[in-house]
Design a protein around this motif. Structure first.
Motif, PDB file in Angstrom:
ATOM      1  N   THR A   1       0.822  -1.215   0.000  1.00 14.26           N
ATOM      2  CA  THR A   1       0.000   0.000   0.000  1.00 14.26           C
ATOM      3  C   THR A   1       0.854   1.262   0.000  1.00 14.26           C
ATOM      4  O   THR A   1       0.518   2.249  -0.669  1.00 14.26           O
ATOM      5  CB  THR A   1      -0.943   0.001   1.209  1.00 14.26           C
ATOM      6  OG1 THR A   1      -0.166  -0.167   2.421  1.00 14.26           O
ATOM      7  CG2 THR A   1      -1.964  -1.123   1.120  1.00 14.26           C
TER       8      THR A   1
ATOM      9  N   ALA B   1      -2.259  10.173   2.396  1.00 16.52           N
ATOM     10  CA  ALA B   1      -2.624   8.840   1.897  1.00 16.52           C
ATOM     11  C   ALA B   1      -2.009   7.742   2.748  1.00 16.52           C
ATOM     12  O   ALA B   1      -2.655   6.727   3.043  1.00 16.52           O
ATOM     13  CB  ALA B   1      -2.182   8.698   0.442  1.00 16.52           C
TER      14      ALA B   1
ATOM     15  N   ALA C   1      -5.488   0.497   6.016  1.00  8.74           N
ATOM     16  CA  ALA C   1      -5.916  -0.622   5.169  1.00  8.74           C
ATOM     17  C   ALA C   1      -5.089  -1.865   5.456  1.00  8.74           C
ATOM     18  O   ALA C   1      -5.632  -2.978   5.570  1.00  8.74           O
ATOM     19  CB  ALA C   1      -5.794  -0.230   3.701  1.00  8.74           C
TER      20      ALA C   1
ATOM     21  N   ALA D   1       0.918   4.139  -2.899  1.00  2.73           N
ATOM     22  CA  ALA D   1       0.748   5.559  -2.584  1.00  2.73           C
ATOM     23  C   ALA D   1       1.925   6.379  -3.088  1.00  2.73           C
ATOM     24  O   ALA D   1       1.748   7.490  -3.616  1.00  2.73           O
ATOM     25  CB  ALA D   1       0.589   5.733  -1.072  1.00  2.73           C
TER      26      ALA D   1
ATOM     27  N   PHE E   1      -3.869   7.918   6.349  1.00  2.00           N
ATOM     28  CA  PHE E   1      -5.306   7.654   6.435  1.00  2.00           C
ATOM     29  C   PHE E   1      -5.783   6.509   5.539  1.00  2.00           C
ATOM     30  O   PHE E   1      -6.930   6.080   5.678  1.00  2.00           O
ATOM     31  CB  PHE E   1      -6.096   8.917   6.090  1.00  2.00           C
ATOM     32  CG  PHE E   1      -5.962  10.005   7.112  1.00  2.00           C
ATOM     33  CD1 PHE E   1      -6.732   9.992   8.268  1.00  2.00           C
ATOM     34  CD2 PHE E   1      -5.048  11.030   6.939  1.00  2.00           C
ATOM     35  CE1 PHE E   1      -6.600  10.981   9.220  1.00  2.00           C
ATOM     36  CE2 PHE E   1      -4.909  12.029   7.889  1.00  2.00           C
ATOM     37  CZ  PHE E   1      -5.688  12.003   9.043  1.00  2.00           C
ATOM     38  N   VAL E   2      -4.923   6.024   4.642  1.00  2.00           N
ATOM     39  CA  VAL E   2      -5.352   4.943   3.746  1.00  2.00           C
ATOM     40  C   VAL E   2      -4.416   3.745   3.827  1.00  2.00           C
ATOM     41  O   VAL E   2      -4.836   2.626   4.154  1.00  2.00           O
ATOM     42  CB  VAL E   2      -5.454   5.439   2.278  1.00  2.00           C
ATOM     43  CG1 VAL E   2      -5.891   4.287   1.372  1.00  2.00           C
ATOM     44  CG2 VAL E   2      -6.426   6.604   2.169  1.00  2.00           C
ATOM     45  N   ALA E   3      -3.128   3.957   3.513  1.00  2.00           N
ATOM     46  CA  ALA E   3      -2.194   2.835   3.404  1.00  2.00           C
ATOM     47  C   ALA E   3      -2.038   2.093   4.727  1.00  2.00           C
ATOM     48  O   ALA E   3      -2.190   0.863   4.786  1.00  2.00           O
ATOM     49  CB  ALA E   3      -0.838   3.348   2.914  1.00  2.00           C
TER      50      ALA E   3
END
Length: 594
Positions: A102, A308, A316, A106, A311-313
Motif C-alpha cells: 500500500t 494517503a 488498510a 501511494a 489515512f489509507v495505506a
C-alpha cells in the motif's frame, strides 16, 4: 560555514541535544532534530556536509546505516516472533507485506515516484520503530493489550522493514547498474549478490557468535569486536559486489540475535547507545544537506502522499491483517491509526536515495525530503492525538504506575495487599509456587516463574509497573534482578532489601550493581522477624491538621515505605533519599501493632 572540526562537534551536540530536549519536555525527538538540522544547514549554513566533509560523507553515512541495520537485525528474535500473540504475528506476516504494497502504491500514484523508487520507499515505510512508538505509549498510558500489540509490532517490523527495504534497494540497484536493458543479466547479478551477501552475513554471524561463546574475546572487547566485524563485513561485501554489504550485515545481525549468546543483553545495550549516537548524527547530516530546491519540491503531491499513507495505506494494511481476530473494533482502530515513522526510516531513506540518484534512477532525490515530511507529520499527528483518541475510544489506562514485587513471603504479600487497596497495580512474582500462597490468599495477582526468563519477558506486560521491589531472602539474587531491570525501569525506580553498603564499606556492592535500599535499608530477615512480632503495613492520609510531623510523633518506630500523591502515583522511599510528604498525600509505612 564553520571548519570541519567545529561541524563534527556541532552535529553531535545538535543530535544529542535534541534527543535530550525531547526526553526532558516529552516532545517528539524527530521533529526537534529536523528543526536543528535545517537551522544548522539550509537556514544558517553552519553545517554543509558536502562542502565540509567531501566524498567521505557518503562512506561515513553508509557505515552508520550498516550499523543501524545490523542493530535492527540483532533485535529480531525468532523465538519472540513465534511466541508473540496472534495479532502481532498477523501484523508481521500479513501487515508488513500489505503495508509495503500500500505504501508503494501511494508513493507511485500519489507522490508520482517511479515504480523502482516507490518500491524501495514502501519497504522503508514498513518500519515504525520501538524508539518512536514506546514514548508515545508511555505518554498516552494506553490499555495493556493495544499498547502491547503496538510495541511488539514496532519491535518485529523494525528489522523486517529494513530487510524489505534492503532487498528492494538491491533489486533496483542491480537493474540500474545493467542500464535497464539486460534484465536477465541484472537479475542474475542480483541473485549472485543476495547469495554472496547472505552467505557472508550468515558465516560472519556464526563465526563471531562461536568465538564469543568459546571465550575467544574478553568481555570488554566483545562490543568493539562486534562493531569492527560489522564494518569489515560491510566493506568486504561492498568491495566484491557493490551495495551487497547492507544485506550482509542485516543477515549477520539476525544470526547473532538468535544465537542465544549469554552476553547478548550487554551487547544490545552497547549497540543501542551507539545506534542512538549514529542515528542522531545521520539525521542531522541529512537534514543539513537538504537544499532549497529539495524542500521546494515538497508540493501538494507530497502533502497528499503523507495523508494517503496516514489515512489509507496504514489503516488498510492493519485492518486487513487483523480480520478474524477477537480484538474489539476500538482496539483495531487505535492500532490502525498509530504508525509513526521514526529516525531510522529517515536515515535509511536518505542513504538509499543518494545511492540510487548516483545510479541515475529517476526521482531518487525525492526519498529524503518525502521521508522527512512523512516522519515529522506522523510523529506530530500521532504524538498529539494518541491521548485524545485513546480517551475517545475508551482505551486509556487510568491507573497510576504500580509495583512489581519479586519474592513471595508473608510480609511482601502484606505490602502488596496494602498497595493494591491503595489503588495501585501490583504483581508478586516468585519461582517457588508455595511462596506465592500468601499473596494468593490475600487476592494479590501473582506470577509463577523465573522473572528473568524469556517466558516472563514475553508474557508479562510491564508497562503497568513503574517500580520494582526485589524482596527475596537471597540478597545476591535481589541485586541481580535489580541490575537486570534497571535499564527498563530506571535505576532510581528499582529497590531491594538486604543492601547494606554503609555497614560493609568498600566490601559492599558497587553503585553500578543492585538497587536502592528500601525503607530504612533492612534485610529480609529483619522484615520477617518484625512481621512475626505483629508489625504490619498500613496507609495513612495526611492533612493540614495532621501532617507528617504529627504522624512521626505518633509512630516513632515506624518505617516509611512509600508516599502516594493526590493522583495516586507512588514514590518509594529509601535511606539514601528520604521523602518528606506534604498534606494531601498518603503514606504507606511498616509499623508495630497499634
Amino acid at each position: 560555514m564553520t571548519d570541519t572540526t567545529t561541524a563534527i562537534a556541532l552535529i553531535g551536540a545538535l543530535g544529542i541535544g535534541a534527543q535530550w530536549l525531547a526526553w526532558r519536555f516529552q516532545l517528539p525527538a524527530i521533529v526537534l532534530m529536523l528543526l536543528a538540522g535545517i537551522l544548522a544547514g539550509p537556514a544558517t549554513g553552519l553545517v554543509s556536509p558536502r562542502a565540509q566533509f567531501g566524498p567521505v560523507i557518503d562512506a561515513a553515512v553508509g557505515a552508520a546505516v550498516a550499523l543501524i541495520l545490523f542493530e535492527g537485525g540483532l533485535t529480531l528474535n525468532f523465538n519472540e516472533l513465534r511466541t508473540a500473540r496472534p495479532a502481532v504475528r498477523r501484523l508481521a506476516a500479513l501487515g508488513a507485506p500489505l503495508g509495503w504494497l500500500t505504501a508503494t502504491l501511494a508513493a507511485h500514484w500519489v507522490a508520482g515516484l517511479s515504480w523502482e523508487v516507490a518500491a524501495v520507499f514502501g519497504g522503508v515505510l514498513v518500519v515504525t520503530g520501538p524508539t518512536v512508538v514506546t514514548p508515545l505509549l508511555r505518554q498516552a498510558r494506553l490499555d495493556p493489550r493495544p499498547a502491547s500489540i503496538l510495541r511488539w509490532e514496532a519491535i518485529v517490523n523494525d528489522p523486517l522493514g529494513a530487510l524489505a527495504a534492503v532487498l528492494a534497494f538491491e533489486i533496483v540497484a542491480a537493474l540500474a547498474a545493467a542500464g535497464g536493458h539486460a534484465v536477465p543479466m541484472a537479475l542474475a547479478h542480483l541473485a549472485l549478490g543476495v547469495a554472496i551477501a547472505g552467505a557472508a552475513g550468515w558465516a560472519a554471524g556464526k563465526a563471531l557468535a562461536a568465538a564469543f561463546r568459546r571465550g575467544a574475546a574478553p568481555e570488554f572487547l566483545k562490543a568493539p569486536a562486534m562493531i569492527a566485524a560489522v564494518l569489515a563485513v560491510y566493506a568486504a561485501c561492498d568491495s566484491l559486489l557493490h551495495e551487497s554489504g547492507l544485506l550482509a550485515v542485516t543477515v549477520m545481525g539476525v544470526v547473532m540475535g538468535n544465537a542465544r549468546l549469554p552476553s547478548l543483553g550487554e551487547l544490545l545495550r552497547f549497540k543501542e547507545a551507539v545506534t542512538v549516537l549514529l542515528v542522531s548524527g545521520v539525521f542531522i547530516v541529512l537534514a543539513a544537506g537538504l537544499d532549497a530546491p529539495m524542500i521546494a519540491a515538497l508540493d501538494w503531491r507530497a502533502a497528499l502522499f503523507v495523508l494517503a499513507v496516514m489515512f489509507v495505506a496504514r489503516p488498510a494494511a492493519v485492518l486487513a491483517s487483523l480480520i478474524g481476530t477477537n480484538l474489539p473494533w476500538r482496539e483495531r482502530a487505535m492500532i490502525a491509526w498509530i504508525g509513526p515513522r521514526g529516525i531510522v526510516a529517515v536515515a535509511i531513506s536518505g542513504f538509499f536515495g543518494a545511492r540510487l540518484a548516483e545510479l541515475g534512477v529517476p526521482d531518487a532525490h525525492m526519498l529524503a525530503p518525502l521521508a522527512f515530511a512523512l516522519s515529522a507529520a506522523t510523529v506530530v499527528a500521532h504524538g498529539f492525538s494518541i491521548g485524545p483518541a485513546a480517551r475517545l475510544l475508551g482505551l486509556t489506562s487510568t491507573e497510576p504506575p504500580g509495583a512489581l514485587i519479586v519474592g513471595g513471603s508473608p510480609w511482601s504479600a502484606a505490602l502488596a495487599e496494602t498497595l493494591l487497596k491503595a489503588g495501585a497495580p501490583v504483581l508478586v512474582a516468585d519461582r517457588n509456587w508455595s511462596h506465592l500462597r500468601h499473596a494468593r490468599v490475600l487476592g494479590v495477582p501473582t506470577y509463577y516463574g523465573e522473572i528473568l526468563s524469556e517466558q516472563a519477558e514475553h508474557s508479562l506486560n510491564l508497562s503497568r509497573y513503574g517500580w520494582l521491589l526485589a524482596t527475596t531472602d537471597n540478597d545476591d539474587y535481589n541485586a541481580l534482578v535489580c541490575t537486570d531491570f534497571a535499564p527498563e525501569f530506571g535505576r532510581r525506580n528499582v529497590f531491594q532489601v538486604g543492601r547494606s553498603d554503609e555497614d560493609e564499606g568498600e566490601r559492599g556492592l558497587p553503585v553500578t550493581l543492585g538497587g536502592r535500599p528500601l525503607g530504612a535499608g533492612g534485610d529480609h530477615a529483619a522484615y520477617a522477624e518484625r512481621f512475626a512480632r505483629g508489625w504490619r503495613f498500613r496507609r495513612t492520609a495526611l492533612t493540614e491538621d495532621y501532617g507528617f510531623e504529627d504522624w512521626r510523633r505518633d509512630q516513632p518506630e515506624a518505617e516509611l515505605i512509600a508516599v502516594q500523591g493526590r493522583s495516586g502515583a507512588l514514590a518509594f522511599s529509601g535511606p539514601d533519599d528520604p521523602i518528606t510528604p506534604r498534606p494531601g498525600a498518603a503514606i504507606i509505612f511498616f509499623g508495630p501493632p497499634k
